[in-house]
Design a protein around this motif. Structure first.
Motif, short mmCIF file in Angstrom:
data_model
loop_
_atom_site.label_atom_id
_atom_site.label_comp_id
_atom_site.label_asym_id
_atom_site.label_seq_id
_atom_site.Cartn_x
_atom_site.Cartn_y
_atom_site.Cartn_z
N TRP A 3 0.85 -1.19 0.00
CA TRP A 3 0.00 0.00 0.00
C TRP A 3 0.88 1.24 0.00
O TRP A 3 0.61 2.23 0.66
N TYR A 7 -10.04 -0.26 -1.58
CA TYR A 7 -8.74 0.38 -1.57
C TYR A 7 -8.16 0.56 -2.98
O TYR A 7 -7.29 1.40 -3.18
N TYR A 29 -8.09 4.03 -4.99
CA TYR A 29 -7.12 4.97 -4.42
C TYR A 29 -5.70 4.63 -4.84
O TYR A 29 -4.94 5.50 -5.28
N GLY A 69 -2.28 6.64 -5.26
CA GLY A 69 -2.26 6.81 -3.81
C GLY A 69 -1.08 6.09 -3.16
O GLY A 69 -0.57 5.10 -3.69
N MET A 72 -0.35 5.17 0.86
CA MET A 72 -0.78 5.29 2.25
C MET A 72 0.38 5.57 3.20
O MET A 72 0.22 6.28 4.20
#
Length: 231
Positions: free
Chosen positions: A17, A45, A48, A53, A55
């Motif tokens: 992630w 998820y 994103y 993205g 995280m």
């Protein structure tokens, strides 16, 4: 609040992630859809991550803005969803739930020889993980750790040995071999943390079982791990 450290575990350390070079999210999503016929965008998820993205980056930036020390925790072996990796319906269509997008990766799927069990057992969590006897398995995990240490301004790293706490076939390895592998890995991570520090000490933590009798099978010797740099 009195809180000094905020620790974040970005998923299961199976599918990153974060902005991964070793296993880019877009590459994973494409492989998952081609392999299982499931649209990854149905996972909450995925949009994103597919939109660029990251995280870990957001987490670290927020910690810095609020005066917290950002720590990242990585699971070293995880069993979730692995029972679906080879599951097939009678008509040959893959049968896999959407959440497995973050539980199954290409490395695990294509390298059954690295799995701890000879078959993916639905009820036996300890056989669904990877066998740390193999250098390739350790290199794969270290690659993720390297990305975190090199790419993000973290103050500490936690090695999560607990999820899930099975790493070897005891009949294939001796206690000394298991300890040598695990202590060597921890020492290598300590060296990486030091080499990538920008001048501030980076802490090395571990999540371990609470029962000492579990340690020998896992190759964990706490005094040796501390000597190797575990704090």
């Amino acid at each position: 609040t009195g809180v000094e450290v905020h620790l974040f575990q970005p998923g299961l350390t199976v599918v990153p992630w974060w902005d991964s070079r070793q296993y880019p999210y877009a590459e994973h999503a494409r492989w998952f859809e081609e392999t299982y016929g499931v649209d990854p965008r149905d996972n909450p998820y995925a949009p994103y991550m597919l939109g660029g993205g990251d995280m870990v980056d957001v987490f670290v930036s927020r910690c810095r803005a609020t005066g917290l020390a950002p720590f990242i925790s990585l699971r070293l072996n995880d069993s979730h969803g692995k029972e679906f990796v080879d599951g097939m319906q009678g008509d040959g269509i893959p049968e896999i739930p959407g959440f497995a997008l973050h539980c199954v990766n290409r490395f695990y799927k294509e390298h059954s020889e690295y799995r701890l069990g000879t078959a993916v057992e639905k009820e036996n969590w300890n056989t669904r993980v990877l066998n740390w006897k193999h250098q390739e398995v350790r290199d794969w995990m270290f690659g993720f750790i390297r990305e975190i240490c090199e790419g993000y301004d973290i103050d500490g790293l936690e090695l999560d040995f607990q999820r899930h706490c099975s790493y070897f076939r005891p009949d294939e390895t001796s206690l000394d071999e298991r300890r040598s592998i695990m202590t060597g890995f921890v020492g290598k991570v300590r060296d990486l943390l030091d080499a990538t520090s920008t001048g501030t000490h980076r802490w090395l933590c571990a999540r371990v079982p609470c029962y000492l009798e579990a340690y020998d099978a896992l190759g964990l010797d706490l005094p040796d791990l501390v000597n190797a740099g575990l704090e």
